[in-house]
Enzyme design. Structure first.
Site, PDB file in Angstrom:
ATOM      1  N   HIS A  76       0.817  -1.218   0.000  1.00  0.00           N
ATOM      2  CA  HIS A  76       0.000   0.000   0.000  1.00  0.00           C
ATOM      3  C   HIS A  76       0.849   1.265   0.000  1.00  0.00           C
ATOM      4  O   HIS A  76       0.338   2.351  -0.268  1.00  0.00           O
ATOM      5  CB  HIS A  76      -1.004  -0.010   1.151  1.00  0.00           C
ATOM      6  N   ASP A 124      -0.006  -7.628   1.596  1.00  0.00           N
ATOM      7  CA  ASP A 124       0.477  -6.249   1.654  1.00  0.00           C
ATOM      8  C   ASP A 124       2.010  -6.258   1.702  1.00  0.00           C
ATOM      9  O   ASP A 124       2.631  -5.968   2.734  1.00  0.00           O
ATOM     10  CB  ASP A 124      -0.113  -5.540   2.877  1.00  0.00           C
ATOM     11  N   GLY A 216       5.224   2.369  14.493  1.00  0.00           N
ATOM     12  CA  GLY A 216       6.067   2.204  13.322  1.00  0.00           C
ATOM     13  C   GLY A 216       5.409   2.677  12.058  1.00  0.00           C
ATOM     14  O   GLY A 216       4.191   2.682  11.958  1.00  0.00           O
ATOM     15  N   SER A 218       4.273   2.520   8.085  1.00  0.00           N
ATOM     16  CA  SER A 218       3.905   1.511   7.109  1.00  0.00           C
ATOM     17  C   SER A 218       5.148   1.011   6.401  1.00  0.00           C
ATOM     18  O   SER A 218       6.061   1.782   6.098  1.00  0.00           O
ATOM     19  CB  SER A 218       2.964   2.103   6.052  1.00  0.00           C
ATOM     20  N   GLY A 219       5.161  -0.279   6.139  1.00  0.00           N
ATOM     21  CA  GLY A 219       6.269  -0.852   5.388  1.00  0.00           C
ATOM     22  C   GLY A 219       7.491  -1.129   6.214  1.00  0.00           C
ATOM     23  O   GLY A 219       8.405  -1.829   5.771  1.00  0.00           O
TER      24      GLY A 219
END
Length: 268
Positions: A76, A124, A216, A218-219
């Site tokens: 995403h 994801d 944290g 994303s990713g």
């Protein structure tokens, strides 16, 4: 630290027991719970994923350096058409330490089953191929991935790392943050009153109490200690619409050990 984006298209998803809607961890205005400034370059595989707007680049997500020419992040984060770059060896955005390496992205590989309208389906995960290889040194190292299918026990020691907002309406912190996020096993995370059927077996949960919260970008990686060494067991994916630190709604990560075969085949 956590960033999340309100997911407007998830409303059509049937969530068990009227669970709160999941939300991306991409643009949060929530407060970090339990976070602290990391020791500089203590997570040497952590990267800042940045997009170009005008003549400048802006941080948007985290990620993990897994090979000298490859970065792993969330699907995403990169499912829109933008010019991307990766900053590795970074700690403080406001200080040029000389340890930083800036790499452009030549190709984005998103898992073929990723569907942005169905976040809770999973998948994801994305890989970024860099235009050149990074130089490994004391400040830049490869993140270690777990064996295929490995499942860690409940309360396994893990840390999540990234740059994200640390107060409501506040600015992004310049320095890399870390937070202790004990792993929540699948049985607990999918139980009634927790995430229920929203969380799939290809996901892993961390936190879920006062010590969790927005921990944290994303990713970014979920770094878990196994036999004295840290492995990247998760990719930060989504949190509850009730807030990052909602009780019994742990941060949900893509479980890396479920995608080792896809990672290997993509990089080959």
């Amino acid at each position: 630290m956590l960033r999340l984006l309100v997911l407007t298209t998830i409303a059509a998803l049937a969530l068990a027991e009227l669970e709160p809607q999941p939300r991306y961890l991409e643009d949060s205005f929530e407060r970090v719970v339990g976070g602290e400034v990391a020791r500089p370059n203590s997570w040497p595989w952590q990267i800042s994923l940045q997009y170009k707007s005008g003549s400048r680049y802006y941080h948007t997500c985290g990620g993990t350096l897994i090979e000298r020419g490859w970065v792993m992040t969330a699907a995403h984060c990169v499912d829109s058409s933008r010019t991307w770059r990766v900053l590795i060896g970074e700690h403080d955005f406001n200080v040029n330490s000389g340890r930083e390496q800036i790499m452009t992205v030549s190709q984005v590989y998103i898992h073929p089953r990723w569907d942005s309208s169905r976040l809770a389906d999973g998948f994801d995960i994305a890989l970024l191929r860099l235009t050149s290889e990074v130089t490994l040194n004391s400040y830049v190292q490869l993140g270690s991935l777990p064996p295929t299918g490995q499942i860690l026990p409940h309360n396994n020691l893990c840390y999540v790392t990234g740059w994200g907002r640390t107060s409501t309406g506040g600015s992004l912190p310049a320095q890399l943050q870390q937070a202790y996020l004990p792993l929540v096993d699948h049985k607990t995370c999918t139980s009634s009153g927790w995430w229920g059927s929203t969380v799939k077996t290809t996901m892993v949960c961390g936190g879920g109490g006062a010590e969790a919260g927005c921990n944290g970008d994303s990713g970014g990686p979920l770094n878990c200690l196994v036999d004295g060494k840290y492995y990247v067991h998760g990719i930060a994916s989504f949190v509850s619409s009730f807030g990052c630190n909602a009780p019994k709604k742990p941060t949900v990560f893509t479980r890396v050990s479920a995608y080792i075969d896809w990672i290997d085949s993509t990089m080959m």
